[in-house]
Design a protein around this motif. Sequence first.
Motif, mmCIF file in Angstrom:
data_model
loop_
_atom_site.group_PDB
_atom_site.id
_atom_site.type_symbol
_atom_site.label_atom_id
_atom_site.label_comp_id
_atom_site.label_asym_id
_atom_site.label_seq_id
_atom_site.Cartn_x
_atom_site.Cartn_y
_atom_site.Cartn_z
ATOM 1 N N ALA A 67 -4.071 -0.502 -1.366
ATOM 2 C CA ALA A 67 -3.561 -1.723 -1.985
ATOM 3 C C ALA A 67 -4.633 -2.472 -2.761
ATOM 4 O O ALA A 67 -4.325 -3.419 -3.489
ATOM 5 C CB ALA A 67 -2.954 -2.647 -0.931
ATOM 6 N N SER B 1 -8.571 0.583 1.179
ATOM 7 C CA SER B 1 -7.125 0.421 1.235
ATOM 8 C C SER B 1 -6.548 0.804 -0.118
ATOM 9 O O SER B 1 -7.131 0.501 -1.165
ATOM 10 C CB SER B 1 -6.746 -1.025 1.582
ATOM 11 O OG SER B 1 -5.336 -1.199 1.502
ATOM 12 N N ALA C 256 0.843 -1.189 0.000
ATOM 13 C CA ALA C 256 0.000 0.000 0.000
ATOM 14 C C ALA C 256 0.881 1.243 0.000
ATOM 15 O O ALA C 256 2.107 1.175 0.125
ATOM 16 C CB ALA C 256 -0.930 -0.007 1.207
ATOM 17 N N ASP D 5 -2.177 5.099 3.226
ATOM 18 C CA ASP D 5 -3.137 4.032 3.476
ATOM 19 C C ASP D 5 -3.802 4.145 4.858
ATOM 20 O O ASP D 5 -5.022 3.991 4.959
ATOM 21 C CB ASP D 5 -2.458 2.671 3.327
ATOM 22 C CG ASP D 5 -3.453 1.534 3.367
ATOM 23 O OD1 ASP D 5 -4.252 1.422 2.419
ATOM 24 O OD2 ASP D 5 -3.433 0.752 4.336
#
Length: 346
Positions: free
Chosen positions: A160, A158, A139, A143
Amino acid sequence: MSGRVVETAQTPSVPARRDDLLVSVCFSDLPPGDAAAPALKSVAAFLEANYRYWEILIVFAASNHPIADASRFGVSNLRQLTARAGTSAYRARVIGAAEAIGDVVVLTTPAEVGALDLVSMIDTAFSEATIVSGRRGKATLFDPALRAVGAAGGFRVSTADMQTVAYPRTLLNVLLAHPDRELALRFAPRDAALPVAVLQGQEEVQARSIRDLGRRLNLMQKLMVAVAPRVLSGIALLSGLVFISAVLYAFYALWVWLFLDNVQPGWFTTSMVLSLTAAFLATAIFGLSVGMQKVIDLLSPDSDHGILDEHSTVDLFSEVMQELNVELDSASGASGQIPPEIERTR
């Protein structure tokens, strides 16, 4: 986005294609012209090799319409949807998900097709009735802040999280009924009735363009709007505290004016004006906050998915079979033969 992690090992292809489900793969952010043809052909070959029933949907805004005929791509089972001019990529995802007819619907982009094991995502979503989201290796530094904002708005956010997500039909219908469908189809809501599994994928290698930056800023703005109900609750609570403090200060000023001799001229008048003004503003802001919360509650659809599971020992049908007022002849019933009077009426 939180959730359990699906094993990243590649699932071996089986000789026979699955014919017990229909798979829909939706693209809402294709490059202009024929640049999308390789990605579409790759997905079509993958679906043809693993599933008997499948379809591919592509959604374009009218102003960005690159072709006149979907057959130009040379891909079978392809549906092309033309949306209104100015339709955003996240709005196009909603349109594609609403028009898809599959038992499992995959929302993805050409850049992420080769970075994930779509077979594992589709099979897991179908067999376990869970949302399967792709995730990058790491990430960004922002984040934690985005997770906090997303949690305040009721979403699992998130940096990611990839844009590729597989939805079973039942859960997709729930998300399409969400008040903010664009966010719900990008980041799953924090709801126990919406289980989420995570599939680790490869890191994206494409550089982020100015267009991607604008899209992310638009997504951030939607996340901030989603936090509005909780912000209004905090403002209402703060307004109540300010009102109480203003009233207490007004009584303090009155007590000082009545019982103390050395009071600065004009202090009592100034204190009363300030306290009463603060009390009025706190009351007004409190009323506006709770009123807007009421409007949001009225506009939000009622969720009928509050029950997650049920266990019971009730067996009504066995009781019905025992209480029927029908008696069978023991002799004919034991031999398994149909009585002659019934046989004649057949």
